[in-house]
Design an enzyme around this catalytic site. Structure first.
Site, PDB file in Angstrom:
ATOM      1  N   CYS A 114       1.096  -3.098  -1.716  1.00 27.82           N
ATOM      2  CA  CYS A 114       1.158  -4.552  -1.610  1.00 27.82           C
ATOM      3  C   CYS A 114       0.170  -5.168  -2.593  1.00 27.82           C
ATOM      4  O   CYS A 114      -0.952  -4.686  -2.738  1.00 27.82           O
ATOM      5  CB  CYS A 114       0.814  -4.982  -0.180  1.00 27.82           C
ATOM      6  SG  CYS A 114       0.939  -6.760   0.087  1.00 27.82           S
ATOM      7  N   HIS A 157       9.854  -6.278   3.587  1.00 30.32           N
ATOM      8  CA  HIS A 157       8.425  -6.328   3.265  1.00 30.32           C
ATOM      9  C   HIS A 157       7.996  -7.785   3.048  1.00 30.32           C
ATOM     10  O   HIS A 157       6.947  -8.220   3.540  1.00 30.32           O
ATOM     11  CB  HIS A 157       8.130  -5.491   2.006  1.00 30.32           C
ATOM     12  CG  HIS A 157       6.712  -5.535   1.525  1.00 30.32           C
ATOM     13  ND1 HIS A 157       5.862  -4.451   1.541  1.00 30.32           N
ATOM     14  CD2 HIS A 157       5.986  -6.548   0.976  1.00 30.32           C
ATOM     15  CE1 HIS A 157       4.679  -4.796   1.053  1.00 30.32           C
ATOM     16  NE2 HIS A 157       4.729  -6.066   0.686  1.00 30.32           N
ATOM     17  N   GLU A 158       8.853  -8.540   2.335  1.00 31.75           N
ATOM     18  CA  GLU A 158       8.503  -9.940   2.038  1.00 31.75           C
ATOM     19  C   GLU A 158       8.592 -10.822   3.278  1.00 31.75           C
ATOM     20  O   GLU A 158       7.709 -11.649   3.517  1.00 31.75           O
ATOM     21  CB  GLU A 158       9.401 -10.497   0.926  1.00 31.75           C
ATOM     22  CG  GLU A 158       9.385  -9.727  -0.378  1.00 31.75           C
ATOM     23  CD  GLU A 158       8.004  -9.306  -0.815  1.00 31.75           C
ATOM     24  OE1 GLU A 158       7.883  -8.211  -1.388  1.00 31.75           O
ATOM     25  OE2 GLU A 158       7.021 -10.035  -0.579  1.00 31.75           O
ATOM     26  N   HIS A 161       5.616 -10.695   5.428  1.00 32.33           N
ATOM     27  CA  HIS A 161       4.512 -11.562   4.993  1.00 32.33           C
ATOM     28  C   HIS A 161       4.633 -12.958   5.589  1.00 32.33           C
ATOM     29  O   HIS A 161       3.624 -13.608   5.875  1.00 32.33           O
ATOM     30  CB  HIS A 161       4.455 -11.686   3.457  1.00 32.33           C
ATOM     31  CG  HIS A 161       3.752 -10.559   2.766  1.00 32.33           C
ATOM     32  ND1 HIS A 161       2.460 -10.172   3.044  1.00 32.33           N
ATOM     33  CD2 HIS A 161       4.172  -9.732   1.787  1.00 32.33           C
ATOM     34  CE1 HIS A 161       2.113  -9.155   2.269  1.00 32.33           C
ATOM     35  NE2 HIS A 161       3.146  -8.865   1.489  1.00 32.33           N
TER      36      HIS A 161
HETATM   37  O1  SB7 Z   1       4.690  -8.720  -0.966  1.00 30.47           O
HETATM   38  C1  SB7 Z   1       5.014  -8.225  -2.229  1.00 30.47           C
HETATM   39  N1  SB7 Z   1       4.126  -7.271  -2.703  1.00 30.47           N
HETATM   40  O2  SB7 Z   1       2.998  -7.071  -2.088  1.00 30.47           O
HETATM   41  C2  SB7 Z   1       4.542  -6.446  -3.824  1.00 30.47           C
HETATM   42  C3  SB7 Z   1       5.091  -5.095  -3.396  1.00 30.47           C
HETATM   43  C4  SB7 Z   1       6.440  -5.200  -2.802  1.00 30.47           C
HETATM   44  C5  SB7 Z   1       6.972  -3.943  -2.179  1.00 30.47           C
HETATM   45  C6  SB7 Z   1       6.410  -2.698  -2.426  1.00 30.47           C
HETATM   46  C7  SB7 Z   1       6.936  -1.559  -1.823  1.00 30.47           C
HETATM   47  C8  SB7 Z   1       8.024  -1.675  -0.980  1.00 30.47           C
HETATM   48  C9  SB7 Z   1       8.578  -2.918  -0.737  1.00 30.47           C
HETATM   49  C10 SB7 Z   1       8.046  -4.040  -1.341  1.00 30.47           C
HETATM   50 NI    NI Z   2       3.207  -7.401  -0.077  1.00 28.33          NI
END
Ligand code: SB7
Ligand code: NI
Length: 187
Positions: A114, A157-158, A161
């Site tokens: 992240c 993942h987003e 957040h």
């Molecule tokens: O929130 C976005 N961020 O921190 C960038 C990394 C995004 C991400 C990384 C690994 C698996 C799914 C999503």
């Molecule tokens: Ni992230």
């Protein structure tokens, strides 16, 4: 322009808040913010610009990572195939919402990272393999799409957040690589 200095890091309470829905029709401010978030993703995936600007590569970004507690995410997943430069998913999503999901779970074999976490946190982050998602796009049009595998993982993942959830909240503390039967490991 968004750079790494714009992105808040773990410990900042905004990352643990539940972000607020944006009003529709979209304000010029929210449209501009979405454009800047997408521009960051493009820059972060451009070797020259990423080097110049000192950016970590990212395939997604959520407004709370900019200390803005609004339900806005941007995702830009390159195809990874030089012959076909079209990204597999590229969108700014306002008020994204998971409407339904598969019973099948999945995780990335290499775990997750992240941009708001300046450390490695090893372990499987188990998520839904497939999701049906609604959101308002940058044109203000309501969209409903289905995603699976890597693209579904990134969007989850987003959206996490937006709900104050960090990827490592999903990692099994006793055994970070514990896997229930039937979880798809995406390499
Ligand atoms: O929130 C976005 N961020 O921190 C960038 C990394 C995004 C991400 C990384 C690994 C698996 C799914 C999503
Ligand atoms: Ni992230």
């Amino acid at each position: 322009m968004i750079t790494m200095d714009t992105i808040i890091r773990e410990g900042n309470p905004t990352l643990r808040e539940v972000a607020k829905e944006v009003s529709v029709p979209l304000s010029d401010e929210d449209i501009k913010l979405g454009e800047e978030m997408m521009e960051f993703l493009h820059n972060s995936q451009d070797p020259v610009k990423a080097e110049e600007l000192g950016l970590r590569g990212g395939v997604g970004l959520a407004a709370p990572q900019l200390d803005i507690s609004k339900r806005i995410i941007a995702v830009h997943v390159p195809s990874g195939d030089l012959e076909n430069p079209e990204p597999t998913l590229s969108a700014v999503m306002y008020n994204p919402k998971i409407l339904s999901h598969s019973v099948q779970d999945a995780c990335l074999g290499e775990g997750e990272g992240c941009l708001s976490v300046d450390r490695e946190v090893p372990g499987y982050v188990v998520r839904h393999n497939k999701i049906t998602l609604s959101y308002v796009d940058a044109a203000g049009v309501k969209q409903k799409i289905r995603l699976k595998n890597y693209e579904a993982i990134v969007v989850q993942h987003e959206i996490d957040h937006l709900n104050g959830v960090m990827f490592y909240d999903h990692i099994n503390q006793e055994n970070p690589y514990a896997l229930k039967d039937g979880v798809l490991v995406i390499e």
